[in-house]
Motif scaffolding. Structure first.
Motif, PDB file in Angstrom:
ATOM      1  N   CYS A  87      -8.988   2.733 -10.337  1.00 27.51           N
ATOM      2  CA  CYS A  87      -7.884   2.346  -9.281  1.00 27.51           C
ATOM      3  C   CYS A  87      -6.512   2.224 -10.244  1.00 27.51           C
ATOM      4  O   CYS A  87      -5.471   1.854  -9.686  1.00 27.51           O
ATOM      5  N   ASP A 138      -3.278   3.174  -8.469  1.00 29.19           N
ATOM      6  CA  ASP A 138      -3.508   3.957  -7.238  1.00 29.19           C
ATOM      7  C   ASP A 138      -3.546   3.072  -5.837  1.00 29.19           C
ATOM      8  O   ASP A 138      -4.508   2.662  -5.502  1.00 29.19           O
ATOM      9  N   ALA A 181      -2.753   4.011  -2.886  1.00 28.23           N
ATOM     10  CA  ALA A 181      -3.083   4.899  -1.873  1.00 28.23           C
ATOM     11  C   ALA A 181      -4.699   4.799  -1.385  1.00 28.23           C
ATOM     12  O   ALA A 181      -5.317   4.625  -0.298  1.00 28.23           O
ATOM     13  N   ARG A 182      -5.484   4.731  -2.587  1.00 25.94           N
ATOM     14  CA  ARG A 182      -6.726   4.664  -2.200  1.00 25.94           C
ATOM     15  C   ARG A 182      -7.389   3.415  -2.212  1.00 25.94           C
ATOM     16  O   ARG A 182      -8.552   3.282  -1.928  1.00 25.94           O
ATOM     17  N   ARG A 222       0.713  -1.410  -0.056  1.00 31.97           N
ATOM     18  CA  ARG A 222      -0.141   0.114   0.021  1.00 31.97           C
ATOM     19  C   ARG A 222       0.808   1.155  -0.090  1.00 31.97           C
ATOM     20  O   ARG A 222       1.745   1.382   0.707  1.00 31.97           O
TER      21      ARG A 222
END
Length: 337
Positions: free
Chosen positions: A75, A98, A100-101, A46
């Motif tokens: 994503c 992505d 992070a999210r 992550r």
């Protein structure tokens, strides 16, 4: 005797078959330009900078135009390194997750639309599993621009949440110029922290570095954690583009492209030489001392159909080693009058 309705049905079926065959062929020619038909990021941490460069090469005589690149999930994201590829030219589609999210298993597609020399739409599946227990800060080890002969060092923090006994047991790197050391900074309450200290050796050769190091762990389910490493080892004088694309050329038909030399301080060019004896190139030599030189490179292609390349040697005043760069293109069969 066939009725009108059966004739219409048969005609419609034939048309649909022809369209389907044409569409399939249209995808085939475009698919051949890509080096992969799927992208699998595997298991990633992550917050990690998870990127992949999907390579594309124009293997056809005509110019290829990428009109659009998109993904089917928030994503992921993608963009081309360039929209136009001349014959023989290479580029890539930069695909990024992505991390992070989004978490855990994520599936997407990158869709590349090409509208020249003919229409095609290529769909490349993307898959990744984003761990929730391992976080990198920052998301990648990016050395940035490193002057040749200097070396560099950077640090990435790793935070793990889960088992008290989780540990990094080894580090695998394919680049001999790169060394990595994992230093444990904290442990307790199911949390483990490391500083990853990455060192780039002073004798690292010129050019870009882009690789994934693998952290080996004692985790039974996910034994490795990848970390992206990037750097660009540069000379005191750089050339843009590094490889000059001349595209498709016609014998006897003049063509000009610009080559930019950029230095960390003002410099003077003494001479520029070609490796071959074709005498196909003309270069207007700059007469000033400055940090940036724009060289108009003009070629009158010889009557030598097929792939064509040339290597140039640039001698700089007061600099021991010359600089070299290459130009490539393709010469057609047609000759001008």
């Amino acid at each position: 005797m066939l009725s009108k309705s059966s004739f219409r049905f048969g005609f419609l079926s034939a048309c649909l078959f022809m369209l389907s065959t044409s569409s399939s062929f249209g995808q085939e020619w475009a698919q051949k330009m890509f080096d992969k038909d799927k992208i699998d990021f595997g298991v990633i941490a992550r917050g990690s900078d998870a990127q992949y460069r999907l390579k594309i090469k124009n293997i056809y005589p005509n110019q290829v135009h990428i009109s659009n690149v998109r993904t089917t999930c928030g994503c992921s994201a993608a963009e081309p390194s360039k929209n136009i590829l001349e014959s023989g030219e290479e580029g890539y589609i930069q695909v990024k997750m992505d991390t992070a999210r989004f978490q855990r298993r994520k599936d997407s597609n990158v869709i590349i639309t090409i509208d020249a020399p003919q229409y095609a739409e290529i769909k490349i599946p993307i898959t990744a599993y984003i761990r929730t227990d391992v976080v990198f800060t920052p998301g990648a080890a990016n050395f940035g621009s490193v002057e040749v002969g200097k070396g560099a060092e950077t640090t990435v923090a790793l935070a793990y949440a889960g088992r008290d006994d989780w540990a990094i047991t080894g580090i695998q790197s394919k680049d001999p110029s790169l060394t990595v050391k994992a230093v444990e900074t904290a442990r307790g309450g199911g949390r483990v922290n490391y500083n990853l200290i990455l060192t780039l050796a002073p004798n690292t050769p010129l050019g870009p570095i882009r690789e994934q190091i693998m952290l080996k762990t004692n985790d039974v389910n996910f034994t490795t954690v990848p970390l992206l490493v990037e750097a660009k080892v540069e000379s005191d004088i750089t050339i843009t583009p590094e490889i000059v694309s001349l595209g498709m050329m016609v014998p006897g038909q003049e063509k000009t492209v610009n080559v930019v030399l950029r230095g960390k301080k003002p410099f003077e060019i003494n001479k520029i030489e070609c490796e071959s004896n074709d005498e196909a190139f003309k270069i207007r030599m700059p007469k000033t001392t400055q940090p940036i030189h724009v060289l108009p490179l003009t070629i009158v292609p010889p009557n030598k159909p097929g792939d064509y390349s040339e290597e140039f040697t640039v001698t700089i005043a007061g600099r021991g080693e010359p600089i070299t760069f290459k130009a490539f293109g393709k010469i057609s069969e047609t000759k001008t009058n």
